[in-house]
Scaffold this motif. Structure first.
Motif, PDB file in Angstrom:
ATOM      1  N   THR A 586       0.835  -1.193   0.000  1.00 13.97           N
ATOM      2  CA  THR A 586       0.000   0.000   0.000  1.00 13.97           C
ATOM      3  C   THR A 586       0.873   1.248   0.000  1.00 13.97           C
ATOM      4  O   THR A 586       1.884   1.311   0.703  1.00 13.97           O
ATOM      5  CB  THR A 586      -0.913   0.023   1.235  1.00 13.97           C
ATOM      6  N   VAL A 587       0.496   2.245  -0.828  1.00 11.55           N
ATOM      7  CA  VAL A 587       1.186   3.527  -0.845  1.00 11.55           C
ATOM      8  C   VAL A 587       0.143   4.627  -0.662  1.00 11.55           C
ATOM      9  O   VAL A 587      -1.018   4.482  -1.055  1.00 11.55           O
ATOM     10  CB  VAL A 587       1.971   3.754  -2.153  1.00 11.55           C
ATOM     11  N   GLU A 588       0.562   5.728  -0.050  1.00  9.72           N
ATOM     12  CA  GLU A 588      -0.343   6.852   0.139  1.00  9.72           C
ATOM     13  C   GLU A 588      -0.675   7.509  -1.197  1.00  9.72           C
ATOM     14  O   GLU A 588       0.187   7.648  -2.060  1.00  9.72           O
ATOM     15  CB  GLU A 588       0.277   7.871   1.087  1.00  9.72           C
ATOM     16  N   CYS A 589      -1.912   7.926  -1.335  1.00 10.39           N
ATOM     17  CA  CYS A 589      -2.343   8.467  -2.632  1.00 10.39           C
ATOM     18  C   CYS A 589      -3.597   9.306  -2.430  1.00 10.39           C
ATOM     19  O   CYS A 589      -4.694   8.774  -2.283  1.00 10.39           O
ATOM     20  CB  CYS A 589      -2.612   7.312  -3.598  1.00 10.39           C
ATOM     21  N   ALA A 590      -3.441  10.638  -2.421  1.00 10.42           N
ATOM     22  CA  ALA A 590      -4.588  11.537  -2.335  1.00 10.42           C
ATOM     23  C   ALA A 590      -5.177  11.812  -3.716  1.00 10.42           C
ATOM     24  O   ALA A 590      -6.374  12.060  -3.864  1.00 10.42           O
ATOM     25  CB  ALA A 590      -4.185  12.849  -1.668  1.00 10.42           C
ATOM     26  N   VAL A 591      -4.289  11.796  -4.739  1.00  8.58           N
ATOM     27  CA  VAL A 591      -4.698  12.033  -6.128  1.00  8.58           C
ATOM     28  C   VAL A 591      -4.073  10.938  -6.991  1.00  8.58           C
ATOM     29  O   VAL A 591      -2.873  10.671  -6.883  1.00  8.58           O
ATOM     30  CB  VAL A 591      -4.241  13.418  -6.633  1.00  8.58           C
ATOM     31  N   MET A 592      -4.878  10.303  -7.817  1.00  8.40           N
ATOM     32  CA  MET A 592      -4.365   9.304  -8.754  1.00  8.40           C
ATOM     33  C   MET A 592      -4.637   9.774 -10.175  1.00  8.40           C
ATOM     34  O   MET A 592      -5.771  10.125 -10.523  1.00  8.40           O
ATOM     35  CB  MET A 592      -5.023   7.946  -8.513  1.00  8.40           C
TER      36      MET A 592
END
Length: 654
Positions: A586-592
């Motif tokens: 899992t990686v942090e991601c506010a915008v993909m």
């Protein structure tokens, strides 16, 4: 004598009609290992456009050299050289044979024989270990240059240009990077080149003799530096009629023909520093704009300017400047997408803005031959639509172009927002100028629906669809809590994206994903690039930017998630899966940002309706321009079809 770019210049006992040189480059136009009729048509087109000097694709002077499949071999080029001379000389251009030997930068895949080199030093690209040439190979090499030069002149050429530039065995002798010999050719790295030039001069007499010389290997720990090159140029200049100053080595292959990330004119100061007194010197280095070329002449940097990619993009460059309309020169965008052809696809050389380049043997119906003038509505103002409208208007048709956005350009305008791609704006500006010159009615902010199309066709107006593309499918789960955007939307909102880490998904590996990640990181955003490949931007190998692109990503701090698939995004995180082990993380991601394939925009399409570009199949600017041109020619030659009633239901879009 005027130093104007388009005025004649004396070279040895010869006179070139302009100071613009069309330099040697790979084309894949050869028939087996010979210069072909397609070569002749290709070079004739540049001669007709005003090129002063044309140097043909470099031919290997000895069978030991076979650097790529269709590389010319001088012994097989006599008939082809003769055809090139016969085609170009009526236009006044001087035509020279490019001659060389790639040495350790070649390939044994075709010859099944060892590569030749000054020393046992493997090519960093192929990793192949060459053989160290002995006296008998050196004697054969010198004789090969002499024989090839004599053959070229007997075939009707005005002379030859010897390659001691980036991809050359001669340069490898000049350099401490690759020459570790202890004999006289190691003690004096220029000795072999001197012997070659003397042998060539003896065989060609007063014919023109040029030298392409690498003057900065960009490897100062052991390579040729500008200071060393100044001494080398001074020593070699008396043996030649002109000198072309280039740069690059085995460690900097992309430096010779970089893309738009490198500012044009990068060799100006190098040329100024190296230029030998009394010998005409040619400036090389992404010179694609006539005004920049003229400034170099005015500043005394050089006597001629090599404008190779510029004349691939517009063969009539010199003619247009001479006519006083330099604004009509079709700009080279320096993307290397179609003019770099040494890869495993073996493509024919071309230009994304001029797809006719490399295909001069294809005869299109000339303007004025269409059955009757028509009224044509082109729907969509991207490259395909602009080119279709331009061609139709040039062929005498009354054209209207409708674009739903407030500006022309389509996907190309978005591409121009990416690092190193800003010159696409120049191409759009050129199309806008041509549309205005041709009197095309351009309607911006114009929504066209099926009723408009039926009404137009009922009035006898032909319709051409160039409506572009829409986002493609997603093969991962999307949950709330993360903003998911298409690449195009992200570019339009680049200054207004939600806060937090950004993840760029790049399943294609072209300039879009890499460029977006680079752009975001440069703006201070925490950015990760996800790709299933082992390196980021795999398709950039075709344009020569792969290594440089990965270096840029590292410098700006982009975290590369390699060999990874996106499985789920939402709740401020993304779930990635290792391609090999299926292990998830899992990686942090506010915008993909999704940079994957797109699908045709088909909401207006009905079967059989003329269309071009991304609304056929989303690809690159090259295909858009090519199909826009082909569709325009086809529509212009067809009879008018008037609709008798309302249209059939439209095909559903994606």
């Amino acid at each position: 004598m005027s130093r104007s770019l388009v005025m004649p210049v004396e070279l040895g006992r010869h006179r070139a009609p302009s100071r613009v040189l069309f330099g040697p480059h790979e084309t894949n136009l050869g028939r087996k290992r010979a210069i072909s009729d397609r070569h002749a048509a290709y070079y004739e087109r540049r001669a007709r456009g005003g090129a002063g000097v044309i140097v043909t694709e470099i031919a290997s002077v000895h069978p030991s050299d076979w650097p790529y499949e269709r590389a010319p071999l001088a012994a097989e080029c006599a008939e082809g050289w003769a055809r090139v001379a016969q085609s170009c000389h009526p236009h006044g251009s001087l035509v020279l044979a490019g001659l060389g030997h790639a040495g350790l930068q070649g390939s044994s895949a075709f010859s099944q024989a060892p590569l030749w080199a000054p020393s046992r030093f493997p090519d960093p690209a192929s990793r192949e270990m060459p053989m160290e040439v002995e006296e008998r190979e050196i004697e054969a090499l010198v004789a090969g240059f002499g024989d090839a030069a004599a053959l070229g002149v007997r075939s009707g050429l005005d002379g030859v240009e010897v390659n001691a530039g980036q991809h050359s065995l001669l340069r490898q002798f000049h350099s401490g990077l690759t020459n570790h010999r202890t004999d006289r050719y190691g003690e004096d790295g220029l000795l072999l080149t001197e012997e070659v030039l003397r042998a060539v001069r003896e065989r060609i007499g007063d014919a023109l003799l040029g030298l392409r010389l690498s003057c900065d290997e960009l490897a100062p720990w052991a390579g040729v530096t500008p200071e060393i090159a100044a001494e080398q140029a001074t020593r070699l200049a008396p043996l030649v009629d002109y000198l072309v100053v280039v740069r690059g080595s085995v460690f900097s292959a992309s430096a010779t023909r970089p893309d738009g990330h490198t500012e044009p004119g990068f060799n100006v100061e190098l040329c100024r520093q190296v230029r030998p007194h009394g010998t005409p010197t040619v400036l090389q280095g992404s010179i694609v704009d006539p005004d920049r070329a003229q400034r170099a002449l005015d500043d005394g940097v050089a006597d001629l300017v090599e404008m190779t990619r510029a004349q691939i993009a517009d063969p009539d460059l010199v003619r247009k400047v001479r006519a006083g309309v330099p604004e009509r020169v079709r700009p080279c965008v320096l993307c290397n997408q179609a003019c770099m052809v040494r890869d495993n696809r073996n493509p024919v050389i071309s230009s994304v803005v001029e797809p006719g380049s490399g295909h001069e043997h294809v005869d299109l119906p000339p303007p004025g031959t269409d059955p009757a003038p028509k009224r044509v509505l082109v729907v969509g103002g991207g490259p395909a639509g602009m080119e279709a409208a331009r061609i139709l208007a040039e062929r005498g048709h009354a054209v209207e172009l409708a674009e739903r956005q407030q500006r022309l350009g389509g996907a190309a305008r978005l591409a121009a927002m990416l690092p190193g791609r800003h010159r696409f704006t120049d191409a759009i500006r050129w199309w806008e100028g041509e549309l205005d010159r041709l009197g095309i009615a351009v309607r911006l902010g114009a929504e066209v629906d099926q009723a408009h199309l039926w009404s137009a066709q009922a009035e006898g107006i032909e319709v051409v669809l160039t409506t572009g593309s829409v986002p493609g499918p997603r093969n991962y789960d999307i949950r709330p809590g993360t903003t998911v955007l298409d690449a195009a939307d992200a570019l339009l909102r680049i200054d207004d994206l939600p806060a937090g880490p950004v993840l760029v998904l790049d399943p294609i590996g072209d300039a879009v994903g890499v460029g977006l990640a680079e752009l975001l990181a440069e703006r201070g955003r925490t950015t990760s690039l996800v790709t299933q490949d082992q390196v980021a931007g795999t398709k950039l190998a075709i344009t020569g930017d792969l290594a440089d692109a990965n270096a840029r990503l590292q410098r700006v701090g982009v975290h590369r998630e390699l060999r990874s698939l996106l499985r789920e995004v939402g709740d401020g995180r993304a779930v990635l899966e290792d391609c090999w082990t299926a292990e998830r993380r899992t990686v942090e991601c506010a915008v993909m940002i999704h940079c994957g394939h797109r699908l045709p925009e088909e909401s207006l399409y009905r079967q059989g309706m003329p269309r071009a570009g991304d609304c056929v199949a989303p690809r690159t600017v090259l295909e858009a321009v090519l199909e826009g041109r082909r569709t325009a020619v086809r529509v212009g030659s067809m009879p008018v079809i008037t609709e008798a009633g309302p249209p059939a239901p439209a095909r559903s879009g994606p």
